[in-house]
Design a protein around this motif. Structure first.
Motif, PDB file in Angstrom:
ATOM      1  N   ARG A  20      39.626  96.722  35.838  1.00 39.22           N
ATOM      2  CA  ARG A  20      39.503  95.969  37.098  1.00 39.22           C
ATOM      3  C   ARG A  20      39.351  96.930  38.269  1.00 39.22           C
ATOM      4  NH1 ARG A  20      43.738  90.949  36.762  1.00 39.22           N
ATOM      5  NH2 ARG A  20      42.959  90.729  38.898  1.00 39.22           N
ATOM      6  N   GLU A  21      40.145  98.020  38.224  1.00 35.70           N
ATOM      7  CA  GLU A  21      40.076  98.987  39.332  1.00 35.70           C
ATOM      8  C   GLU A  21      38.721  99.686  39.370  1.00 35.70           C
ATOM      9  OE1 GLU A  21      43.360 101.466  38.448  1.00 35.70           O
ATOM     10  OE2 GLU A  21      44.864  99.962  39.005  1.00 35.70           O
ATOM     11  N   ALA A  22      38.227 100.077  38.197  1.00 38.72           N
ATOM     12  CA  ALA A  22      36.918 100.754  38.160  1.00 38.72           C
ATOM     13  C   ALA A  22      35.798  99.819  38.625  1.00 38.72           C
ATOM     14  CB  ALA A  22      36.645 101.262  36.742  1.00 38.72           C
ATOM     15  N   SER A  23      35.856  98.538  38.241  1.00 44.23           N
ATOM     16  CA  SER A  23      34.847  97.574  38.653  1.00 44.23           C
ATOM     17  C   SER A  23      34.866  97.352  40.156  1.00 44.23           C
ATOM     18  CB  SER A  23      35.059  96.244  37.918  1.00 44.23           C
ATOM     19  OG  SER A  23      34.882  96.413  36.531  1.00 44.23           O
ATOM     20  N   ALA A  24      36.084  97.254  40.697  1.00 40.98           N
ATOM     21  CA  ALA A  24      36.199  97.078  42.150  1.00 40.98           C
ATOM     22  C   ALA A  24      35.643  98.296  42.879  1.00 40.98           C
ATOM     23  CB  ALA A  24      37.658  96.842  42.520  1.00 40.98           C
ATOM     24  N   HIS A  26      34.545  78.737  31.097  1.00 39.89           N
ATOM     25  CA  HIS A  26      35.880  79.263  31.417  1.00 39.89           C
ATOM     26  C   HIS A  26      35.808  80.692  31.968  1.00 39.89           C
ATOM     27  CE1 HIS A  26      37.504  75.773  29.288  1.00 39.89           C
ATOM     28  NE2 HIS A  26      36.716  76.089  28.243  1.00 39.89           N
ATOM     29  N   LEU A  27      34.971  80.865  32.981  1.00 41.56           N
ATOM     30  CA  LEU A  27      34.775  82.179  33.593  1.00 41.56           C
ATOM     31  C   LEU A  27      35.513  82.272  34.920  1.00 41.56           C
ATOM     32  CD1 LEU A  27      30.928  82.656  32.997  1.00 41.56           C
ATOM     33  CD2 LEU A  27      32.816  83.441  31.570  1.00 41.56           C
ATOM     34  N   THR A  28      36.057  83.469  35.191  1.00 38.91           N
ATOM     35  CA  THR A  28      36.769  83.721  36.450  1.00 38.91           C
ATOM     36  C   THR A  28      36.325  85.078  36.985  1.00 38.91           C
ATOM     37  OG1 THR A  28      38.700  82.510  35.641  1.00 38.91           O
ATOM     38  CG2 THR A  28      39.015  83.914  37.574  1.00 38.91           C
ATOM     39  N   LEU A  29      36.013  85.122  38.263  1.00 46.15           N
ATOM     40  CA  LEU A  29      35.643  86.384  38.901  1.00 46.15           C
ATOM     41  C   LEU A  29      36.916  87.151  39.242  1.00 46.15           C
ATOM     42  CD1 LEU A  29      33.499  88.264  40.182  1.00 46.15           C
ATOM     43  CD2 LEU A  29      33.737  86.921  42.294  1.00 46.15           C
ATOM     44  N   LEU A  30      37.038  88.366  38.669  1.00 45.28           N
ATOM     45  CA  LEU A  30      38.264  89.148  38.868  1.00 45.28           C
ATOM     46  C   LEU A  30      38.093  90.265  39.887  1.00 45.28           C
ATOM     47  CD1 LEU A  30      39.505  89.557  35.182  1.00 45.28           C
ATOM     48  CD2 LEU A  30      40.185  87.826  36.851  1.00 45.28           C
ATOM     49  N   ALA A  31      36.944  90.929  39.914  1.00 48.30           N
ATOM     50  CA  ALA A  31      36.783  92.107  40.774  1.00 48.30           C
ATOM     51  C   ALA A  31      35.300  92.418  40.910  1.00 48.30           C
ATOM     52  CB  ALA A  31      37.526  93.304  40.175  1.00 48.30           C
ATOM     53  N   GLY A  32      35.005  93.363  41.835  1.00 45.44           N
ATOM     54  CA  GLY A  32      33.654  93.879  41.969  1.00 45.44           C
ATOM     55  C   GLY A  32      32.756  93.131  42.914  1.00 45.44           C
ATOM     56  N   ARG A  80      33.414 100.491  41.795  1.00 45.82           N
ATOM     57  CA  ARG A  80      31.970 100.666  41.579  1.00 45.82           C
ATOM     58  C   ARG A  80      31.142  99.476  42.073  1.00 45.82           C
ATOM     59  NH1 ARG A  80      29.758 105.624  39.840  1.00 45.82           N
ATOM     60  NH2 ARG A  80      31.279 106.699  38.524  1.00 45.82           N
ATOM     61  N   GLY A  81      31.775  98.359  42.413  1.00 49.78           N
ATOM     62  CA  GLY A  81      31.040  97.189  42.886  1.00 49.78           C
ATOM     63  C   GLY A  81      30.337  96.448  41.776  1.00 49.78           C
ATOM     64  N   LEU A  82      30.888  96.466  40.549  1.00 49.31           N
ATOM     65  CA  LEU A  82      30.306  95.728  39.430  1.00 49.31           C
ATOM     66  C   LEU A  82      31.106  94.443  39.226  1.00 49.31           C
ATOM     67  CD1 LEU A  82      28.344  95.624  36.970  1.00 49.31           C
ATOM     68  CD2 LEU A  82      30.203  96.662  35.633  1.00 49.31           C
ATOM     69  N   PRO A  83      30.515  93.252  39.423  1.00 55.77           N
ATOM     70  CA  PRO A  83      31.249  92.005  39.216  1.00 55.77           C
ATOM     71  C   PRO A  83      31.852  91.964  37.801  1.00 55.77           C
ATOM     72  CG  PRO A  83      29.183  91.556  40.321  1.00 55.77           C
ATOM     73  CD  PRO A  83      29.147  92.996  39.911  1.00 55.77           C
ATOM     74  N   LEU A  84      33.162  91.705  37.743  1.00 58.49           N
ATOM     75  CA  LEU A  84      33.889  91.636  36.480  1.00 58.49           C
ATOM     76  C   LEU A  84      34.368  90.202  36.267  1.00 58.49           C
ATOM     77  CD1 LEU A  84      35.239  93.008  34.020  1.00 58.49           C
ATOM     78  CD2 LEU A  84      37.219  93.499  35.503  1.00 58.49           C
ATOM     79  N   VAL A  91      39.265 108.001  33.888  1.00 62.39           N
ATOM     80  CA  VAL A  91      38.001 108.715  34.111  1.00 62.39           C
ATOM     81  C   VAL A  91      36.911 108.182  33.181  1.00 62.39           C
ATOM     82  CG1 VAL A  91      36.837 110.953  34.017  1.00 62.39           C
ATOM     83  CG2 VAL A  91      39.160 110.784  34.936  1.00 62.39           C
ATOM     84  N   GLU A  92      37.285 107.964  31.898  1.00 65.77           N
ATOM     85  CA  GLU A  92      36.322 107.440  30.939  1.00 65.77           C
ATOM     86  C   GLU A  92      35.909 106.010  31.289  1.00 65.77           C
ATOM     87  OE1 GLU A  92      37.805 107.763  27.022  1.00 65.77           O
ATOM     88  OE2 GLU A  92      37.792 109.956  26.988  1.00 65.77           O
ATOM     89  N   VAL A  93      36.884 105.201  31.717  1.00 67.84           N
ATOM     90  CA  VAL A  93      36.575 103.816  32.086  1.00 67.84           C
ATOM     91  C   VAL A  93      35.656 103.796  33.311  1.00 67.84           C
ATOM     92  CG1 VAL A  93      37.518 101.615  32.852  1.00 67.84           C
ATOM     93  CG2 VAL A  93      38.689 102.928  31.069  1.00 67.84           C
ATOM     94  N   ASP A  94      35.966 104.665  34.274  1.00 68.89           N
ATOM     95  CA  ASP A  94      35.113 104.732  35.470  1.00 68.89           C
ATOM     96  C   ASP A  94      33.700 105.156  35.103  1.00 68.89           C
ATOM     97  OD1 ASP A  94      35.067 104.777  38.581  1.00 68.89           O
ATOM     98  OD2 ASP A  94      34.148 106.684  37.994  1.00 68.89           O
ATOM     99  N   ALA A  95      33.597 106.114  34.171  1.00 65.70           N
ATOM    100  CA  ALA A  95      32.268 106.553  33.732  1.00 65.70           C
ATOM    101  C   ALA A  95      31.534 105.420  33.021  1.00 65.70           C
ATOM    102  CB  ALA A  95      32.402 107.765  32.813  1.00 65.70           C
ATOM    103  N   TYR A  96      32.239 104.628  32.215  1.00 66.17           N
ATOM    104  CA  TYR A  96      31.661 103.473  31.514  1.00 66.17           C
ATOM    105  C   TYR A  96      31.087 102.468  32.507  1.00 66.17           C
ATOM    106  CZ  TYR A  96      31.738  98.978  29.011  1.00 66.17           C
ATOM    107  OH  TYR A  96      31.429  97.737  28.483  1.00 66.17           O
ATOM    108  N   VAL A  97      31.890 102.125  33.519  1.00 66.28           N
ATOM    109  CA  VAL A  97      31.428 101.175  34.531  1.00 66.28           C
ATOM    110  C   VAL A  97      30.255 101.766  35.325  1.00 66.28           C
ATOM    111  CG1 VAL A  97      32.075  99.906  36.621  1.00 66.28           C
ATOM    112  CG2 VAL A  97      33.663 100.042  34.692  1.00 66.28           C
ATOM    113  N   GLY A  98      30.351 103.076  35.625  1.00 62.00           N
ATOM    114  CA  GLY A  98      29.267 103.723  36.369  1.00 62.00           C
ATOM    115  C   GLY A  98      27.942 103.661  35.627  1.00 62.00           C
TER     116      GLY A  98
END
Length: 518
Positions: free
Chosen positions: A106-110, A20-26, A112-116, A73-80
Motif C-alpha cells: 500500500r505504501e509503495a503504491s501510494a 467487490h473492489l475497493t480503492l486502497l491507495a495510489g 508511486r501513484g499506482l492505483p491499488l 525496496v523490492e516491493v517499491d521496485a516491483y510497483v515501479g
C-alpha cells in the motif's frame, strides 16, 4: 459516426457490486486516472511480469510473491516496474493467500501513484478479466458495424443524382465535421453541403490545398485552425491529380474516420474523372463550334452553343490568341472553369496548337487576369462582328506576335495606331526586309551606315539630287555614284517607283528613325 461503447474504466469496475473492489491507495477517488479506459485485464504472480504487459491494463495478483515481511525496496521496485510499463492499476486478492493487503505494498503504491484495488470475497479473477474482454470486444464490434454502416451510407449516397454533393453531406453527418472540395488548380468547387468552412480557416486551408496540389502526387497534410484539426488530401492518381478534399474536425480522425475519408476520396476521384471526361468532350465540341463560326455558320453555332451551356458573347466581340504554347493542364483547366462561369461573356476553344478565346468587347478583364497568373501573353483583335471572325483571328495573331515580357497584352488598335508599319511588323515583314537588304547588311558597319544614311535622305527628297547632296554634305556626283552602287548591290532599279518604295519600306522596318513610322 454514431456513438459507440467505450472500454470499461477503473471507476466502472469499482462501482460494479459483483466484483467487490475497493480503492486502497495510489489515487484519490475523484482522480481522472480512474476514468482512463482499460485495454486489458490479466493475472500474474510473477515478481516481474512487465516483459509480457502492454500499457493501459489492470494486473491482478494473489500476492504469492509478497508478504508482510517483504523487503520494502523490492516491493517499491516491483510497483515501479508496473508504473513504467504503463499498467493502469494493480488488483490484490484477499481471503486466499493474504487476509489483507500488505502495508508495504500500500505504501509503495501510494508513493508511486499506482492505483491499488483490493479484490475481496474471493471474487474470481476470470470474471473481471472476462468482463473487460467482453466490453472491449463489444466496443470493437460496434466500431466495425458503425464503420460498415457509414461505408454503406456513403456508397448509397454516391448513387444519387447529386452523388458528389450527397457523399460529402453524408461524410459531414457521420464525422460531425465540415468538408470542402477543390479542383485541380485550387479553386473551391461549389458543392452544396450542410456545414460551411469557418471563415478563419479559408486562407490557411486554401494555402494547404495549393501546396498539396503543387506536389503533383497523392499526398495528405494536417493543419490546425483554431479548435479544428483539418486534414487535406489530394484526389486522383499520381500525374492525374483532380483536386483536393479538406475535412475539418474537432479532433484528429481515428482509424475508422480515416477509412471513411479514404472511401470518399475514391468516390470523389471517380466523380471528378467523369467530370473531366465530360469537359474534354465539351472542349472538342467548342473547337467544332469555332470552325463553324469561322466558316460563317453563325446561327447554327449559336444555337448549338446554347444547348451546351456555352452561350456566345454578344457582338461586338474581340478575338484573343495566346502568345505562347500552353504547357501542362493547369491553364487549360482554369480557362475551362472561366468559360463555364462566364458563359455568355467568354468563349474558349482550342484550334490545332492555338488556344482562341472570344470575349465581349469590354469583357476581357477576367481572361487577362487568368492569363496573368500563368504569365501567358495574349493578343486581342479590334472589336468586330461575328461575321468578321476570320479577320479578328488574323488581327489577334498579329497582336500576339508583338507581345513582350514587359508588354504581355497587346490590342490590335495599338498596331493600327502605328500605321501600316505596325501591321507589317506584326505580320513578320522584318524577315522579308532582311532578305532584301542582306547584301547591304553584310557590309562593314561604317560602310553600311553610309549607304543607309545616303538612301534614307535621298528617298526622303523623292529622288532629287541637289537637296539631299546639301543635307549629306557631298557633291551631287558623289550622291549619284552611291545610289548607282546601291542599285548594283541590291539588284534594284531605283529609277522606278516600286523599287524605291520597296527600299524605303525595308529601310524603315530595319532602321527606324525618330521621324519614321515605328
Amino acid at each position: 459516426m454514431r456513438e459507440v461503447d467505450v472500454p470499461t474504466t477503473l471507476r466502472a469496475l469499482l462501482a460494479a457490486p459483483a466484483f467487490h473492489l475497493t480503492l486502497l491507495a495510489g489515487a484519490d477517488p475523484a482522480s481522472p486516472v480512474l476514468d482512463e479506459p482499460l485495454l486489458w485485464a490479466h493475472n500474474s504472480d510473477l515478481l516481474d511480469p512487465t516483459p509480457w504487459l502492454q500499457p493501459g491494463g489492470l494486473l491482478l495478483t494473489d500476492g504469492m510473491h509478497l508478504s508482510a515481511d517483504s523487503d520494502p525496496v523490492e516491493v517499491d521496485a516491483y510497483v515501479g516496474r508496473l508504473v513504467e510499463s504503463g499498467t493502469r492499476a494493480l488488483g490484490f486478492a484477499t481471503g486466499i493467500i493474504h487476509d489483507e493487503v500488505p502495508a508495504v505494498l500500500r505504501e509503495a503504491s501510494a508513493r508511486r501513484g499506482l492505483p491499488l484495488l483490493e479484490v475481496a470475497d474471493r471474487t474470481p479473477f476470470m470474471s473481471i478479466i472476462r468482463h473487460v474482454s467482453d466490453v472491449l470486444a463489444a466496443e470493437q464490434r460496434e466500431r466495425l458495424e458503425s464503420s460498415l454502416d457509414a461505408q454503406r451510407a456513403i456508397a448509397r449516397a454516391a448513387l444519387r443524382p447529386d452523388g458528389l454533393g450527397a457523399i460529402l453531406t453524408e461524410l459531414e453527418r457521420r464525422l460531425d465535421c465540415w468538408v470542402a472540395l477543390f479542383d485541380s488548380i485550387g479553386n473551391r468547387i461549389d458543392v452544396r453541403t450542410r456545414i460551411a468552412m469557418p471563415a478563419e480557416a479559408e486562407v490557411v486551408v486554401e494555402d494547404a490545398v495549393r501546396a498539396a496540389l503543387a506536389r503533383g502526387n497523392r499526398s495528405s497534410a494536417r493543419v490546425i485552425v483554431g479548435t479544428d484539426a483539418v486534414t487535406v488530401q489530394t484526389v486522383g492518381q499520381r500525374g492525374r491529380i483532380r483536386g483536393a478534399l479538406a475535412v475539418g474536425t474537432a479532433a484528429p480522425l481515428d482509424a475508422a474516420g480515416s477509412d471513411l475519408v479514404a472511401s470518399v476520396i475514391a468516390l470523389a476521384s471517380i466523380a471528378l474523372e467523369q467530370s473531366r471526361t465530360v469537359e474534354t468532350a465539351r472542349r472538342q465540341l467548342r473547337s467544332g463550334l469555332l470552325e463553324l463560326l469561322l466558316a460563317g455558320v453563325i446561327d447554327v453555332a449559336g444555337r448549338t452553343a446554347q444547348r451546351l451551356g456555352a452561350r456566345l458573347p454578344e457582338a461586338p466581340v474581340r478575338v484573343a490568341v495566346l502568345g505562347a504554347a500552353v504547357e501542362g493542364q493547369s491553364l487549360l483547366d482554369e480557362l475551362e472553369l472561366l468559360a463555364g462561369e462566364d458563359a455568355g461573356r467568354v468563349f474558349v476553344a482550342e484550334r490545332d496548337v492555338e488556344v482562341v478565346a472570344v470575349v465581349g468587347a469590354e469583357d476581357g478583364g477576367a481572361l487577362e487576369r487568368v492569363l496573368a497568373r500563368h504569365a501567358m501573353p495574349v493578343g486581342f483583335s479590334a472589336p468586330i462582328a461575328w461575321d468578321e471572325l476570320p479577320r479578328g483571328l488574323t488581327e489577334a495573331r498579329q497582336a500576339a506576335a508583338r507581345t513582350r515580357p514587359d508588354q504581355p497584352v497587346v490590342r490590335f488598335e495599338r498596331l493600327a495606331d502605328e500605321g501600316m508599319f505596325g501591321v507589317l511588323r506584326a505580320s513578320g515583314a522584318d524577315s522579308v526586309a532582311r532578305r532584301l537588304l542582306a547584301p547591304l547588311l553584310a557590309l562593314p558597319e561604317n560602310e553600311r551606315d553610309m549607304y543607309v544614311r545616303t538612301a534614307t535622305v535621298w528617298l526622303a527628297h523623292n529622288g532629287a539630287w541637289d537637296p539631299p547632296s546639301k543635307e549629306l554634305g557631298v557633291h551631287r556626283q558623289t550622291l549619284r555614284n552611291r545610289v548607282t552602287a546601291l542599285e548594283t548591290l541590291l539588284g534594284l532599279d531605283l529609277g522606278t517607283f516600286p523599287a524605291r518604295t520597296e527600299l524605303w519600306s525595308a529601310l524603315h522596318l530595319l532602321f527606324p528613325t525618330p521621324s519614321s513610322p515605328h
